[in-house]
Write a protein that holds these residues in place. Structure first.
Motif, PDB file in Angstrom:
ATOM      1  N   LYS A 146       2.252  -2.787   5.137  1.00  0.00           N
ATOM      2  CA  LYS A 146       2.530  -1.924   6.297  1.00  0.00           C
ATOM      3  C   LYS A 146       2.822  -2.750   7.541  1.00  0.00           C
ATOM      4  N   LYS A 147       2.028  -3.780   7.786  1.00  0.00           N
ATOM      5  CA  LYS A 147       2.202  -4.579   8.990  1.00  0.00           C
ATOM      6  C   LYS A 147       3.531  -5.352   8.974  1.00  0.00           C
ATOM      7  N   ILE A 148       3.911  -5.867   7.819  1.00  0.00           N
ATOM      8  CA  ILE A 148       5.190  -6.579   7.730  1.00  0.00           C
ATOM      9  C   ILE A 148       6.339  -5.597   7.930  1.00  0.00           C
ATOM     10  N   ALA A 149       6.259  -4.427   7.291  1.00  0.00           N
ATOM     11  CA  ALA A 149       7.326  -3.435   7.444  1.00  0.00           C
ATOM     12  C   ALA A 149       7.381  -2.894   8.872  1.00  0.00           C
ATOM     13  N   ASN A 150       6.238  -2.785   9.537  1.00  0.00           N
ATOM     14  CA  ASN A 150       6.244  -2.373  10.942  1.00  0.00           C
ATOM     15  C   ASN A 150       6.931  -3.425  11.811  1.00  0.00           C
ATOM     16  N   THR A 151       6.714  -4.693  11.479  1.00  0.00           N
ATOM     17  CA  THR A 151       7.318  -5.792  12.235  1.00  0.00           C
ATOM     18  C   THR A 151       8.810  -5.901  11.945  1.00  0.00           C
ATOM     19  N   MET A 152       9.168  -5.813  10.664  1.00  0.00           N
ATOM     20  CA  MET A 152      10.560  -5.954  10.231  1.00  0.00           C
ATOM     21  C   MET A 152      10.871  -4.898   9.172  1.00  0.00           C
ATOM     22  N   PRO A 153      11.247  -3.692   9.604  1.00  0.00           N
ATOM     23  CA  PRO A 153      11.519  -2.614   8.641  1.00  0.00           C
ATOM     24  C   PRO A 153      12.577  -2.974   7.591  1.00  0.00           C
ATOM     25  N   SER A 154      13.471  -3.868   7.921  1.00  0.00           N
ATOM     26  CA  SER A 154      14.515  -4.259   6.967  1.00  0.00           C
ATOM     27  C   SER A 154      13.933  -4.949   5.727  1.00  0.00           C
ATOM     28  N   LEU A 155      12.714  -5.448   5.830  1.00  0.00           N
ATOM     29  CA  LEU A 155      12.075  -6.128   4.703  1.00  0.00           C
ATOM     30  C   LEU A 155      11.308  -5.174   3.787  1.00  0.00           C
ATOM     31  N   LEU A 156      11.274  -3.887   4.122  1.00  0.00           N
ATOM     32  CA  LEU A 156      10.423  -2.958   3.380  1.00  0.00           C
ATOM     33  C   LEU A 156      10.650  -3.016   1.876  1.00  0.00           C
ATOM     34  N   GLN A 157      11.895  -2.958   1.421  1.00  0.00           N
ATOM     35  CA  GLN A 157      12.152  -2.913  -0.012  1.00  0.00           C
ATOM     36  C   GLN A 157      11.613  -4.160  -0.717  1.00  0.00           C
ATOM     37  N   ARG A 158      11.845  -5.336  -0.142  1.00  0.00           N
ATOM     38  CA  ARG A 158      11.373  -6.581  -0.766  1.00  0.00           C
ATOM     39  C   ARG A 158       9.844  -6.679  -0.723  1.00  0.00           C
ATOM     40  N   VAL A 159       9.264  -6.319   0.413  1.00  0.00           N
ATOM     41  CA  VAL A 159       7.803  -6.370   0.549  1.00  0.00           C
ATOM     42  C   VAL A 159       7.152  -5.355  -0.390  1.00  0.00           C
ATOM     43  N   PHE A 160       7.721  -4.163  -0.455  1.00  0.00           N
ATOM     44  CA  PHE A 160       7.185  -3.117  -1.323  1.00  0.00           C
ATOM     45  C   PHE A 160       7.182  -3.587  -2.774  1.00  0.00           C
ATOM     46  N   SER A 161       8.315  -4.109  -3.231  1.00  0.00           N
ATOM     47  CA  SER A 161       8.421  -4.569  -4.623  1.00  0.00           C
ATOM     48  C   SER A 161       7.453  -5.707  -4.916  1.00  0.00           C
ATOM     49  N   THR A 162       7.332  -6.630  -3.981  1.00  0.00           N
ATOM     50  CA  THR A 162       6.417  -7.757  -4.162  1.00  0.00           C
ATOM     51  C   THR A 162       4.976  -7.276  -4.230  1.00  0.00           C
ATOM     52  N   THR A 163       4.621  -6.357  -3.353  1.00  0.00           N
ATOM     53  CA  THR A 163       3.256  -5.840  -3.340  1.00  0.00           C
ATOM     54  C   THR A 163       2.958  -5.099  -4.636  1.00  0.00           C
ATOM     55  N   VAL A 164       3.906  -4.322  -5.121  1.00  0.00           N
ATOM     56  CA  VAL A 164       3.712  -3.622  -6.394  1.00  0.00           C
ATOM     57  C   VAL A 164       3.499  -4.647  -7.511  1.00  0.00           C
ATOM     58  N   ASN A 165       4.292  -5.714  -7.518  1.00  0.00           N
ATOM     59  CA  ASN A 165       4.106  -6.760  -8.534  1.00  0.00           C
ATOM     60  C   ASN A 165       2.719  -7.392  -8.426  1.00  0.00           C
ATOM     61  N   TYR A 166       2.321  -7.723  -7.204  1.00  0.00           N
ATOM     62  CA  TYR A 166       1.008  -8.329  -6.984  1.00  0.00           C
ATOM     63  C   TYR A 166      -0.099  -7.397  -7.471  1.00  0.00           C
ATOM     64  N   ILE A 167      -0.038  -6.140  -7.055  1.00  0.00           N
ATOM     65  CA  ILE A 167      -1.069  -5.177  -7.438  1.00  0.00           C
ATOM     66  C   ILE A 167      -1.085  -4.988  -8.957  1.00  0.00           C
ATOM     67  N   SER A 168       0.100  -4.899  -9.557  1.00  0.00           N
ATOM     68  CA  SER A 168       0.185  -4.722 -11.008  1.00  0.00           C
ATOM     69  C   SER A 168      -0.434  -5.897 -11.752  1.00  0.00           C
ATOM     70  N   GLN A 169      -0.173  -7.102 -11.258  1.00  0.00           N
ATOM     71  CA  GLN A 169      -0.695  -8.304 -11.917  1.00  0.00           C
ATOM     72  C   GLN A 169      -2.186  -8.495 -11.693  1.00  0.00           C
ATOM     73  N   GLN A 170      -2.635  -8.275 -10.475  1.00  0.00           N
ATOM     74  CA  GLN A 170      -4.001  -8.629 -10.104  1.00  0.00           C
ATOM     75  C   GLN A 170      -5.010  -7.479 -10.150  1.00  0.00           C
ATOM     76  N   LEU A 171      -4.547  -6.255  -9.912  1.00  0.00           N
ATOM     77  CA  LEU A 171      -5.492  -5.169  -9.678  1.00  0.00           C
ATOM     78  C   LEU A 171      -5.245  -3.926 -10.533  1.00  0.00           C
ATOM     79  N   HIS A 172      -4.384  -4.029 -11.524  1.00  0.00           N
ATOM     80  CA  HIS A 172      -4.037  -2.855 -12.330  1.00  0.00           C
ATOM     81  C   HIS A 172      -5.271  -2.205 -12.962  1.00  0.00           C
ATOM     82  N   ASN A 173      -6.097  -2.995 -13.609  1.00  0.00           N
ATOM     83  CA  ASN A 173      -7.278  -2.428 -14.281  1.00  0.00           C
ATOM     84  C   ASN A 173      -8.227  -1.761 -13.292  1.00  0.00           C
TER      85      ASN A 173
END
Length: 181
Positions: A146-173
């Protein structure tokens, strides 16, 4: 499940200054809500044991019998409240440093996910919290998004995808357990 949880977290978060870009994720098909708002439709087979089968969509299991839109909304709202408390603790430098990594197109998705992981772990150690480590890390990852997208909304898609990957890898269970409770 991770995509929908992150999207809903961002949608219900206070101080979200990129709602237009957020809604474009859904119109672009990056986040898709199953037909019937997590309900079942004709695409889901009834198994001989009486359970409905799930299927993978974009590498993500869809139609988990215990998960419905209302459960995700409630959990996302609770996480957003915690996120508002954490938000004040996150220094602008951490957000700006991470944003610079997202701007660097030479970094692979894996390298950026690693940077996200390092930032979340560093914040988790620095922010005193009496909650489960996994929950703190989940909230911190979503607040950083949220903070990165608030700072640079143009990065939302890349940040969103990266966060989903991180969460899927580290916190899925952890998420699966949380949604079942």
């Amino acid at each position: 499940m991770e995509r929908v949880l992150l999207y809903t977290f961002l949608e219900v978060s206070s101080d979200c200054r990129f709602r237009e870009q957020l809604h474009s994720l859904q119109s672009q098909g990056i986040v898709s809500f199953p037909k019937g708002s997590y309900g079942y439709d004709d695409e889901v087979e009834l198994q001989t044991d009486g359970n409905r089968s799930g299927h993978l969509q974009n590498g993500e299991l869809v139609f988990d019998p215990e998960v419905n839109e209302e459960v995700i909304r409630i959990i996302a709202a609770q996480l957003a409240e915690i996120g508002d408390q954490f938000d004040k603790e996150i220094k602008a430098r951490v957000v700006n440093d991470l944003a610079q990594h997202f701007l660097n197109e030479n970094l692979s998705g894996e390298e950026i996910t690693q940077r996200m992981s390092e930032a979340v772990e560093g914040l988790a150690r620095a922010i005193p919290s009496d909650m489960e480590q996994e929950k703190a890390m989940l909230v911190l990852a979503m607040v950083l998004t949220k903070k990165i997208a608030n700072t640079m909304p143009s990065l939302l898609q890349r940040v969103f995808s990266t966060t989903v990957n991180y969460i899927s890898q580290q916190l899925h269970n952890y998420i699966v357990r949380m949604l079942r409770e």
